[in-house]
Design an enzyme around this catalytic site. Structure first.
Site, PDB file in Angstrom:
ATOM      1  N   HIS A  66      44.951 -79.001  78.900  1.00  0.00           N
ATOM      2  CA  HIS A  66      43.639 -79.311  78.787  1.00  0.00           C
ATOM      3  C   HIS A  66      43.619 -80.174  77.427  1.00  0.00           C
ATOM      4  CE1 HIS A  66      41.651 -76.071  76.271  1.00  0.00           C
ATOM      5  NE2 HIS A  66      42.523 -75.196  76.898  1.00  0.00           N
ATOM      6  N   ASP A 176      44.884 -75.015  70.854  1.00  0.00           N
ATOM      7  CA  ASP A 176      44.422 -74.660  72.358  1.00  0.00           C
ATOM      8  C   ASP A 176      43.504 -75.772  72.814  1.00  0.00           C
ATOM      9  OD1 ASP A 176      43.695 -73.153  74.647  1.00  0.00           O
ATOM     10  OD2 ASP A 176      42.343 -71.954  73.648  1.00  0.00           O
ATOM     11  N   GLU A 208      37.963 -77.837  80.558  1.00  0.00           N
ATOM     12  CA  GLU A 208      38.696 -76.316  80.931  1.00  0.00           C
ATOM     13  C   GLU A 208      38.085 -75.363  80.025  1.00  0.00           C
ATOM     14  OE1 GLU A 208      41.584 -72.847  80.115  1.00  0.00           O
ATOM     15  OE2 GLU A 208      40.320 -74.012  78.775  1.00  0.00           O
ATOM     16  N   HIS A 315      40.918 -69.565  69.363  1.00  0.00           N
ATOM     17  CA  HIS A 315      39.420 -69.863  69.372  1.00  0.00           C
ATOM     18  C   HIS A 315      38.697 -69.768  68.324  1.00  0.00           C
ATOM     19  CE1 HIS A 315      38.159 -70.382  73.813  1.00  0.00           C
ATOM     20  NE2 HIS A 315      39.395 -70.820  73.874  1.00  0.00           N
TER      21      HIS A 315
END
Length: 351
Positions: A66, A176, A208, A315
């Site tokens: 993604h 990510d 995503e 994150h």
């Protein structure tokens, strides 16, 4: 460009879920000289086809990573010009206070996330984490000027510059899963040196982080024989349980669990051993939090694999990966694809 340069440009760019088009040109231009055909579907997924040598009855293998990232969104503009905001995707509010940000309005606007100073907090507030709704973004303009440049719903990203650490480690925001996109790029470079029967669909998927949406639609469109999700896994740090993490610098994690087709998993482990590619086992009993979750349950069901690049501090705006892990992920992927033929496919998919 080389893979690290692509990763740097992707990381420094902006592609918050729902606004991924801002990196479209970068991805398309990187893959353009290596793919036979590139399209963008109605949801915004970029589908890049590299054809195999079997033109009569080609196998279709879909690889996804993604391209969207977590971020923030303008929610309200106060009378004094401060911007209230909300999150897009899973952001830990404890990590954003005091961060520099870019508000992507009519132009990119630099700002700071602030809140009440600790000196002015009540005693009951001092030991509590500050909630996102109690934070503001200050771009330095009065309300009239802010309204000229910013609209409700504009995306916001943390301002963070990609950096090289010691050895092969790099840091940046949104690794990510821009590391996964870069791994697909490295893999298509590897495949150009190999003979492969399968038609390979490299897909940079959208949204995503807000519900694995792009993987559902792109898998439905392609209807592959095999689906492989490339994402990141929790890189080990001292406070994390060993069984819940994978180690940096020891190769990709090969997922085992209900989301994964066991014959394909055994085959990719066999390939890793054959070519001395380091790998680890990542245990995920239920559905993975990756595009593989959508792939597996599309149409009548797609036999699925998942490879995870170890990543620390997921994150947050300071994610870290090891470039050797990324390259070994790409190498394993390329050799696995080259090993799949029409003659052995049926046997691999048997339970």
């Amino acid at each position: 460009m080389d893979t690290k340069e692509l990763l740097e440009k992707l990381s420094n760019g902006s592609s918050v879920s729902g606004f991924e088009h801002k990196v479209n040109d970068l991805i398309i231009s990187a893959f353009n000289n290596h793919a036979d055909h590139i399209t963008t579907d109605k949801l915004g997924n970029i589908i890049m086809l590299k054809k195999g040598v079997n033109n009569h009855d080609p196998i279709k293998i879909m690889i996804s990573a993604h391209m969207d990232e977590i971020g923030l969104m303008v929610k309200y503009i106060e009378d004094n010009g401060f911007i209230r905001f909300t999150n897009i995707g899973g952001i830990d509010p404890r990590t954003i206070l005091g961060q520099e940000v870019v508000v992507h309005g009519k132009e990119d606007l630099f700002g700071i996330i602030g809140s009440k100073p600790p000196h002015l907090q009540e005693p009951s507030e001092i030991d509590r984490a500050i909630k996102m709704e109690d934070m503001i973004i200050d771009i330095g303009f009065p309300k009239e000027k802010v309204l000229e440049l910013v609209n409700i719903g504009d995306p916001i990203t943390i301002k963070r510059e990609f950096k090289t650490l010691q050895g092969d480690r790099v840091m940046g925001k949104s690794l990510d899963d821009k590391a996964g996109v870069a791994a697909m790029y490295e893999s298509i470079l590897e495949l150009s040196k190999l003979k492969h029967e399968a038609d390979v669909y490299f897909v940079a998927t959208v949204q995503e982080e807000v519900g694995i949406r792009g993987a559902f639609t792109s898998t439905y469109k392609i209807n592959p024989d095999i689906g492989i999700a490339i994402d990141v896994g929790f890189g080990s740090t001292p406070e994390l349980q060993k069984g819940a993490t994978i180690d940096m610098g020891k190769g990709p994690g090969i997922t085992i669990g209900g989301n994964i087709q066991p014959g394909l998993r055994n085959k990719i482990i066999e390939i890793a051993k054959k070519y001395n590619i380091p790998y680890q086992i990542e245990v995920t009993p239920g559905p993975t939090g990756t595009d593989g979750r959508a792939m597996q349950i599309t149409r009548e069901g797609i036999p699925t694999l998942c490879l995870s690049i170890p990543l620390r501090y997921m994150h947050t705006s300071v994610e870290i990966i090891d470039m050797e892990d990324l390259k070994n992920t790409a190498k394993l992927l390329a050799f696995f694809i080259a090993s799949i033929t029409r003659d052995n496919l049926e046997g691999l998919l048997c339970y």
